[in-house]
Scaffold this active site. Structure first.
Site, mmCIF file in Angstrom:
data_model
loop_
_atom_site.group_PDB
_atom_site.id
_atom_site.type_symbol
_atom_site.label_atom_id
_atom_site.label_comp_id
_atom_site.label_asym_id
_atom_site.label_seq_id
_atom_site.Cartn_x
_atom_site.Cartn_y
_atom_site.Cartn_z
ATOM 1 N N LEU A 9 0.844 -1.198 0.000
ATOM 2 C CA LEU A 9 0.000 0.000 0.000
ATOM 3 C C LEU A 9 0.884 1.255 0.000
ATOM 4 O O LEU A 9 1.717 1.430 0.884
ATOM 5 C CB LEU A 9 -0.903 0.015 1.234
ATOM 6 C CG LEU A 9 -1.754 -1.245 1.441
ATOM 7 C CD1 LEU A 9 -2.696 -1.058 2.624
ATOM 8 C CD2 LEU A 9 -2.526 -1.601 0.173
ATOM 9 N N ARG A 16 2.975 14.965 5.789
ATOM 10 C CA ARG A 16 3.880 15.421 6.855
ATOM 11 C C ARG A 16 5.336 15.503 6.397
ATOM 12 O O ARG A 16 6.174 16.094 7.074
ATOM 13 C CB ARG A 16 3.767 14.492 8.072
ATOM 14 C CG ARG A 16 2.595 14.877 8.971
ATOM 15 C CD ARG A 16 2.471 13.942 10.143
ATOM 16 N NE ARG A 16 1.857 12.683 9.770
ATOM 17 C CZ ARG A 16 1.882 11.579 10.527
ATOM 18 N NH1 ARG A 16 2.508 11.601 11.686
ATOM 19 N NH2 ARG A 16 1.296 10.468 10.119
ATOM 20 N N GLN A 76 -5.215 3.857 -7.022
ATOM 21 C CA GLN A 76 -6.379 4.072 -6.170
ATOM 22 C C GLN A 76 -6.691 5.568 -6.256
ATOM 23 O O GLN A 76 -6.009 6.381 -5.646
ATOM 24 C CB GLN A 76 -6.050 3.663 -4.724
ATOM 25 C CG GLN A 76 -7.235 3.735 -3.780
ATOM 26 C CD GLN A 76 -6.823 3.650 -2.317
ATOM 27 O OE1 GLN A 76 -5.694 3.974 -1.957
ATOM 28 N NE2 GLN A 76 -7.743 3.221 -1.474
ATOM 29 N N ASP A 111 6.072 2.494 3.183
ATOM 30 C CA ASP A 111 6.900 3.469 3.912
ATOM 31 C C ASP A 111 7.640 2.851 5.095
ATOM 32 O O ASP A 111 7.966 3.534 6.052
ATOM 33 C CB ASP A 111 6.018 4.634 4.378
ATOM 34 C CG ASP A 111 4.900 4.190 5.303
ATOM 35 O OD1 ASP A 111 4.795 2.976 5.586
ATOM 36 O OD2 ASP A 111 4.122 5.057 5.744
ATOM 37 N N GLU A 162 -8.517 0.951 15.992
ATOM 38 C CA GLU A 162 -7.716 2.135 15.688
ATOM 39 C C GLU A 162 -7.708 3.093 16.874
ATOM 40 O O GLU A 162 -8.689 3.181 17.620
ATOM 41 C CB GLU A 162 -8.284 2.857 14.456
ATOM 42 C CG GLU A 162 -8.165 2.059 13.178
ATOM 43 C CD GLU A 162 -6.737 1.628 12.905
ATOM 44 O OE1 GLU A 162 -5.897 2.493 12.619
ATOM 45 O OE2 GLU A 162 -6.447 0.425 12.999
ATOM 46 N N TYR A 373 44.499 21.953 -13.006
ATOM 47 C CA TYR A 373 43.237 21.550 -13.614
ATOM 48 C C TYR A 373 43.538 20.767 -14.883
ATOM 49 O O TYR A 373 44.244 21.260 -15.772
ATOM 50 C CB TYR A 373 42.345 22.757 -13.959
ATOM 51 C CG TYR A 373 41.145 22.329 -14.774
ATOM 52 C CD1 TYR A 373 40.176 21.501 -14.207
ATOM 53 C CD2 TYR A 373 41.003 22.701 -16.111
ATOM 54 C CE1 TYR A 373 39.095 21.048 -14.955
ATOM 55 C CE2 TYR A 373 39.922 22.254 -16.863
ATOM 56 C CZ TYR A 373 38.967 21.429 -16.280
ATOM 57 O OH TYR A 373 37.914 20.974 -17.018
ATOM 58 N N ASN A 384 54.639 13.279 -15.781
ATOM 59 C CA ASN A 384 54.463 14.157 -14.628
ATOM 60 C C ASN A 384 53.981 15.535 -15.093
ATOM 61 O O ASN A 384 54.557 16.116 -16.001
ATOM 62 C CB ASN A 384 55.786 14.310 -13.873
ATOM 63 C CG ASN A 384 55.566 14.942 -12.509
ATOM 64 O OD1 ASN A 384 55.186 14.263 -11.562
ATOM 65 N ND2 ASN A 384 55.786 16.247 -12.412
ATOM 66 N N ASN A 393 41.024 23.880 -21.820
ATOM 67 C CA ASN A 393 40.234 23.016 -22.714
ATOM 68 C C ASN A 393 39.061 23.751 -23.342
ATOM 69 O O ASN A 393 38.440 23.233 -24.258
ATOM 70 C CB ASN A 393 39.723 21.800 -21.939
ATOM 71 C CG ASN A 393 38.811 22.177 -20.784
ATOM 72 O OD1 ASN A 393 38.991 23.230 -20.166
ATOM 73 N ND2 ASN A 393 37.849 21.335 -20.482
HETATM 74 C C1 UD1 Z 1 -2.835 1.722 9.676
HETATM 75 C C2 UD1 Z 1 -3.641 0.657 10.425
HETATM 76 C C3 UD1 Z 1 -3.200 0.645 11.898
HETATM 77 C C4 UD1 Z 1 -1.707 0.393 11.982
HETATM 78 C C5 UD1 Z 1 -0.935 1.397 11.138
HETATM 79 C C6 UD1 Z 1 0.505 1.010 11.068
HETATM 80 C C7 UD1 Z 1 -5.801 0.586 9.300
HETATM 81 C C8 UD1 Z 1 -7.200 0.983 9.349
HETATM 82 N N1 UD1 Z 1 -5.038 0.953 10.322
HETATM 83 O O1 UD1 Z 1 -3.186 2.953 10.258
HETATM 84 O O2 UD1 Z 1 -3.894 -0.359 12.598
HETATM 85 O O3 UD1 Z 1 -1.275 0.459 13.316
HETATM 86 O O4 UD1 Z 1 -1.449 1.424 9.793
HETATM 87 O O5 UD1 Z 1 1.223 2.017 10.447
HETATM 88 O O6 UD1 Z 1 -5.385 -0.079 8.361
HETATM 89 N N2 UD1 Z 1 -3.121 3.611 2.178
HETATM 90 C C9 UD1 Z 1 -3.534 3.468 0.874
HETATM 91 N N3 UD1 Z 1 -4.796 3.799 0.549
HETATM 92 C C10 UD1 Z 1 -5.690 4.247 1.460
HETATM 93 C C11 UD1 Z 1 -5.268 4.392 2.796
HETATM 94 C C12 UD1 Z 1 -3.982 4.047 3.122
HETATM 95 O O7 UD1 Z 1 -2.769 3.052 0.009
HETATM 96 O O8 UD1 Z 1 -6.829 4.523 1.080
HETATM 97 C C13 UD1 Z 1 -1.752 3.250 2.530
HETATM 98 C C14 UD1 Z 1 -0.950 4.412 3.031
HETATM 99 O O9 UD1 Z 1 -0.225 5.006 1.974
HETATM 100 C C15 UD1 Z 1 0.000 3.760 4.006
HETATM 101 C C16 UD1 Z 1 -0.786 2.581 4.534
HETATM 102 O O10 UD1 Z 1 -1.814 2.341 3.601
HETATM 103 O O11 UD1 Z 1 1.165 3.276 3.371
HETATM 104 C C17 UD1 Z 1 -1.375 2.829 5.909
HETATM 105 O O12 UD1 Z 1 -2.227 3.948 5.831
HETATM 106 P P1 UD1 Z 1 -2.295 5.019 6.984
HETATM 107 O O13 UD1 Z 1 -3.304 6.035 6.684
HETATM 108 O O14 UD1 Z 1 -0.919 5.486 7.296
HETATM 109 O O15 UD1 Z 1 -2.813 4.102 8.134
HETATM 110 P P2 UD1 Z 1 -2.803 4.401 9.647
HETATM 111 O O16 UD1 Z 1 -3.905 5.322 9.956
HETATM 112 O O17 UD1 Z 1 -1.460 4.749 10.092
#
Ligand code: UD1
Ligand code: CA
Length: 478
Positions: A9, A16, A76, A111, A162, A373, A384, A393
C-alpha cells in the site's frame, strides 16, 4: 504452499514530509523507501507483487519501471482506506485471471524501509504452521499512540481497534498493529467484501477483516516482529533520519563482519549498492554512494565522498570528492582533490592536493601532484604534470582535447592550450604557454626571455627599504 501474492500500500500522500516528492520515493542508503520494501518482499518470491499508488502516481510508476519492472501498479484514485486499497488490488488481479484463492496474500506498506526479508519469512512460516487465515505482524511500543491496538483472547487475535476508535481502556494496550499481514487468499477475498465505513475516519479499514475472520471461527495469530525497528514507518523527516541511521548501522555492521575496518561507523554512510573487499579501511566521514567498489587494502577517507567510483587495491583516497571515476591500484588521491566524471587515474598514479580532473584518462604511474586543472585529456604512462598547470580546454564555445604522451615532463605553471599534442618523452619549460604541438623528445620553451634592468630600484625607488637592502648588498659585494 503456493508462492505468495504481495500487495504494497503506497497511495498515501505523505503530507507530513512537506515535500514535492511522493513519500515512498524518498531515499535512504541510495534506495527509495518503496524500493527497500520491494527488496524485502522479493525474498519471499511472490508470484505477483502489486503496488497500490495514489492519484497521480506517475512518478512512482516511472520509478518502478526503472528499479523493479516486474512489479504491477494499481491506481487508487480515491483514498478510501487500507481495506479499499487491498480490495481494488485483489479485483485488479482477478480481472487479469489470477487465481487468488490458494495463495497466501501478504499485505505491506510502502513506507517501512527497515523491513527485512527474514521478518517476512518468519511471518509466513508461523502463518502456515498455525493454519491461520490471518497473521498480523505486531510489536510492543512504550508509546503506542496513533497505532491500531491488538485485541487478544489468548493466542487468538480477535480484533484491531484504531486509536481514534478505541476506548480509553483499549488505548492502554501496548501491542500494536504494524500494518503488515499474511492472509489466506480465499478468506481475505471473502471477508473484504464485508467491510463498511462505520468508523471515525469514514474509511474501509483493512483491520476490520480480523474481527470478521474471528467471527467466522478462523484462526488469526499475532506474530511478534523480531526487531521492532523492522516495522518503523516513515511519516516525517525526523523518522526518515532515524531510519537512515538504523539502516546505516545495519549496513556498516555487515561490512565490518565482511572484513572492512571503520574508524567511525557513525559517520560512515554506505549505499546498498556498494561493494567492499576485505581489508578495506574507511576513515571518518566517508560517504560511498551508488555502485561504488573498493578493492582490498585501499584506504578511503577521512572526509571523502565517492559516487559510483571504482577504487583499486591498496589505493589511498583522502579528503576527496569523486564521481564516476576509476582510481587505479596503488594510486594516491588527495587531500582536497575533485575528480569529475570520466576520470581514470592509472595504477600507481597520483592526483594530489588542490587538483581538479574532468573527463581525462591518466596512464599508469602518471602524476598530477599539485594545484592543477586537467580537463578533456588523454595522458600516457609515467608522465608528470608540474605544479599549477592548467589544461586550457574551453575556448568559450567548445571543449577541446589535449593528448600528452608517455614519460612527458610538463614544467610547473604551464598553460596547455587545447587542442594540442605533446609527444612521448617531451619536456616543457616552467611557465610556458603551449599553443603548438610539441614533437616527441623535444623541449618546448614558450615564455618571454628574461631581461634584468640593473640598478632600477636605486634609481626609481630611492630611499625605500628595497633600495637600502640593495645598497647594502652592492656594498658588501665590494
Ligand atoms: C494503519 C492501520 C493501523 C496500523 C498502522 C501502522 C488501518 C485501518 N489501520 O493505520 O492499525 O497500526 O497502519 O502504520 O489499516 N493507504 C492506501 N490507501 C488508502 C489508505 C492508506 O494506500 O486509502 C496506505 C498508506 O499510503 C499507508 C498505509 O496504507 O502506506 C497505511 O495507511 P495510513 O493512513 O498510514 O494508516 P494508519 O492510519 O497509520
Ligand atoms: Ca489513516
Amino acid at each position: 504452499m503456493r508462492p505468495p501474492i504481495v500487495i504494497i500500500l503506497a497511495a498515501g500522500e505523505g503530507t507530513r514530509m512537506k515535500s514535492s516528492t511522493p513519500k515512498v520515493l524518498h531515499e535512504i542508503a541510495g534506495r527509495s523507501l518503496l524500493g527497500h520494501v520491494i527488496e524485502a518482499a522479493a525474498t519471499i518470491e511472490p508470484e505477483h507483487l502489486v503496488v497500490v499508488v495514489g492519484h497521480g502516481g506517475e512518478s512512482v510508476n516511472a520509478h518502478l519501471e526503472e528499479v523493479a519492472p516486474w512489479v504491477i501498479t494499481v491506481e487508487q484514485t480515491e483514498r478510501n482506506g487500507t481495506g479499499h486499497a487491498v480490495r481494488i488490488a485483489l479485483e485488479f488481479l482477478v480481472e487479469r485471471g489470477v487465481e487468488i484463492g490458494e495463495s497466501p496474500v501478504v499485505v505491506l506498506t510502502g513506507d517501512t524501509p527497515l523491513l527485512t526479508g527474514a521478518s517476512l519469512i518468519n511471518m509466513l512460516k508461523q502463518h502456515v504452521e498455525a493454519g491461520a487465515q490471518a497473521s498480523v505482524l505486531t510489536t510492543e511500543f512504550d508509546n503506542p499512540f496513533g497505532y491500531g491496538r491488538i485485541i487478544r483472547s489468548g493466542n487468538q487475535v480477535v480484533g484491531i481497534v484504531e486509536e481514534k476508535d478505541a476506548t480509553s481502556q483499549q488505548r492502554e494496550i501496548r501491542e500494536i498493529n504494524s500494518g503488515m499481514y499474511s492472509f489466506g487468499g480465499a478468506s481475505l477475498q471473502e471477508a473484504i467484501t464485508g467491510l463498511n465505513r462505520n468508523n471515525s475516519q469514514g474509511e474501509e479499514y483493512l483491520t476490520d477483516v480480523i474481527a470478521i475472520l474471528t467471527s467466522r471461527g478462523e484462526t488469526v495469530i499475532g506474530v511478534t516482529a523480531q526487531d521492532s525497528s523492522d516495522i518503523l514507518g516513515i511519516n516525517d523527516r525526523a523518522q526518515l533520519s532515524c531510519a537512515a541511521a538504523i539502516m546505516r548501522d545495519r549496513i556498516n555492521a555487515n561490512w565490518m563482519k565482511a572484513g572492512v575496518t571503520m574508524l567511525d561507523p557513525a559517520s560512515t554512510w554506505i549505499d546498498v549498492d556498494a561493494e567492499l573487499a576485505p581489508d578495506v579501511t574507511l576513515l571518518p566521514q566517508t560517504i560511498l554512494r551508488g555502485p561504488t567498489s573498493i578493492e582490498s587494502g585501499a584506504e578511503v577517507g577521512p572526509g571523502t565522498t565517492l559516487i559510483s567510483a571504482e577504487v583499486g587495491a591498496n589505493a589511498t583516497v583522502r579528503h576527496t570528492w569523486a564521481e564516476l571515476v576509476v582510481i587505479g591500484a596503488g594510486a594516491n588521491v588527495g587531500p582536497y582533490t575533485y575528480l569529475r566524471p570520466g576520470t581514470v587515474i592509472g595504477d600507481s598514479g597520483k592526483a594530489g592536493a588542490f587538483v581538479e580532473i574532468k573527463n581525462s584518462q591518466l596512464g599508469d604511474g602518471s602524476k598530477v601532484p599539485h594545484l592543477s586543472y586537467v580537463g578533456d585529456a588523454t595522458i600516457g604512462s609515467g608522465t608528470n604534470i608540474g605544479a599549477g598547470t592548467i589544461f586550457v580546454n574551453y575556448d568559450g564555445v567548445e571543449k577541446n582535447h589535449t593528448t600528452v604522451g608517455d614519460q612527458v615532463r610538463v614544467g610547473s605553471d604551464n598553460m596547455l592550450i587545447a587542442p594540442i599534442v605533446i609527444g612521448d618523452g617531451a619536456y616543457t619549460a616552467a611557465g610556458s604557454v603551449i599553443t603548438e604541438d610539441v614533437p616527441a623528445g623535444s623541449m618546448a620553451v614558450a615564455r618571454a626571455k628574461q631581461r634584468n634592468i640593473l640598478d632600477w630600484v636605486l634609481r626609481k625607488r630611492p630611499g625605500t627599504g628595497s633600495a637600502q637592502a640593495a645598497q647594502r648588498a652592492t656594498q658588501s659585494d665590494k
